[in-house]
Design an enzyme around this catalytic site. Structure first.
Site, PDB file in Angstrom:
ATOM      1  CG  ASN A 205      25.557  -8.826   7.578  1.00 33.55           C
ATOM      2  OD1 ASN A 205      26.592  -8.209   7.345  1.00 33.55           O
ATOM      3  ND2 ASN A 205      24.962  -9.593   6.667  1.00 33.55           N
ATOM      4  CD  GLU A 206      26.907  -4.635  13.575  1.00 36.30           C
ATOM      5  OE1 GLU A 206      27.756  -3.771  13.311  1.00 36.30           O
ATOM      6  OE2 GLU A 206      25.863  -4.409  14.200  1.00 36.30           O
TER       7      GLU A 206
END
Ligand code: PMT
Length: 397
Positions: A205-206
């Site tokens: 994820n970011e």
């Protein structure tokens, strides 16, 4: 506690009226000094009525005490400069005493707290930033302004923060600050987890780790012993940092590291972005396109909810989760605080790219059982981290 408010000239003065009222109601002795410019925005009668005292505004006006500036300087346990204009900050940083208010401040050895509020371009001016740095070096506590709409139609950093933040900052015991969490062990998780698909690919994820690192570093500054469990990130800690860093990749790694770290911890802050699913069958070799007919299906299985299932040792008195949401922020956060049995959840809207993942800034809503929600408007993650830790401190001490 004897609190001397020094009110300098700015539109945010109307919010200082509330801050003075709060401190009087809390049982503190409060006196107010105003600069000449300050009196143009709010009348001295407002503060005089709230404090049941005269407002001190000039050497002449204090004739019943021939050295009023020294008497006031000695009287105060702490001096709160709010709102603090760029001009007054400049005077403090450079030791200038050219009016009654600045003379009182320079004559006092009491703890000083400065709450700047001004136009965003004034705040960003290098001279103002130099002066702020100087004040920090001189041991003055600064409550950085919030980001948002400003009075003159501008938007940016410069707003006087919300009442709850201001009141917590002013109410913090004078002898505290660097020792707020001394003797306390705080575990912070940061960054995103990675779930392997094959030896070279993963589901991630970011999350950059910035929010968790800011919390760990602030907690260290406030005297805590800190363990930082982090997913892969480029972020580094200072060479002389006392933070114990544990690097993890997968949710399984995180679970093992966390169970070990919380053993004698007092506080857990879970800012890591944890993958809810992992790959059911991780390939033991790099998968080749030719093995598939234009379509690849990967079966995922649910990961354990680490926070909800964590065995909490008796020492662990306060557990904070984060809620990363793209919609129904508060409803979803309310559900998570209950399901995960948390003392606090910090809800952030990760659909807004100005805040949340990767950005240096965040804007959050704090939810706690039996408390009104607290909005922390957009600000640097370091400032948000400090505000979160102050709210935790208020609850555990
Ligand atoms: O790292 P940055 O780029 O600075 O970004 C910061 C952030 C947006 C990642 C951070 O502020 C944040 O919101 N972190 C929580 C992300 C998340 O996983 O949220 P969630 O709503 O899915 O989970 C709720 C809570 O349960 C979180 O504390 C999470 O750590 C925890 N959790 C989630 C899933 C799971 N299987 N186990 C958990 O313990």
């Amino acid at each position: 506690m004897k609190i001397l408010f020094v009110v300098t000239g700015g539109i945010a003065e109307y919010k200082v009226v509330e801050a003075v009222r709060f401190q009087v109601k809390a049982g503190n002795q409060v006196k107010v000094v105003m600069t000449q410019m300050a009196k143009q925005f709010v009348t001295p009668l407002t503060f005089a009525t709230l404090t049941n005292d005269i407002v001190y505004d000039s050497f002449e006006a204090s004739t019943e005490n021939p050295v009023a500036h020294i008497a006031l300087a000695d009287w105060a346990d702490q001096i709160v400069i709010a709102p603090a204009t760029a001009n007054f900050i400049g005077k403090m940083a450079n030791g200038i005493a050219d009016d009654f208010a600045s003379t009182v401040v320079i004559a006092s050895t009491a703890k000083k707290r400065v709450l700047p509020a001004m136009n965003v371009n004034m705040w960003n001016n290098p001279a103002v930033q130099r002066n702020i740095e100087q004040l920090k070096q001189d041991g003055v506590a600064i409550l950085e302004p919030a980001v948002g709409a400003l009075a003159e139609g501008y938007s940016g950093k410069g707003r006087f923060p919300d009442a709850e933040i201001v009141n917590a900052f002013i109410s913090e015991p004078v002898e505290k600050t660097a020792t707020t969490f001394s003797g306390k062990k705080i575990v912070v998780t940061a960054g995103g987890t990675r779930e392997a698909i094959d030896p070279v690919r993963y589901i991630g994820n970011e999350s950059s780790g910035k929010m968790g690192f800011a919390l760990a570093q602030k907690a260290e500054q406030l005297g805590a012993q800190v363990i930082l469990i982090t997913g892969p990130t480029n972020l580094t800690l200072a060479e002389d940092s006392s933070i114990q860093r544990v690097n993890i990749k997968s949710v399984a790694d995180l679970q093992v590291a966390l169970e070990r770290a919380v053993q004698d911890a007092d506080i857990l802050i879970m800012a890591a972005a944890v993958s809810d699913y992992r790959v059911a069958q991780v390939a033991d070799h790099k998968m080749k396109k030719d093995d598939f007919n234009g379509e690849l299906e990967i079966k995922l299985v649910e990961n354990p909810d680490i926070l909800a299932n964590l065995k909490r040792p008796a020492s662990l008195k306060y557990v904070v989760g984060f809620a990363a949401e793209t919609n129904d922020l508060i409803t979803n956060a309310e559900r998570k605080i209950q399901k995960k049995k948390l003392n606090m959840i910090v809800a952030n809207d990760v659909s807004n790219h100005q805040i949340g993942f990767e950005s240096n800034q965040n804007a959050v809503t704090i939810l706690r059982p039996n408390h009104a929600n607290v909005e922390l408007p957009q600000n640097d993650k370091t400032v948000i981290a400090e505000q979160i830790l102050k709210l935790i401190d208020q609850e555990i001490n």
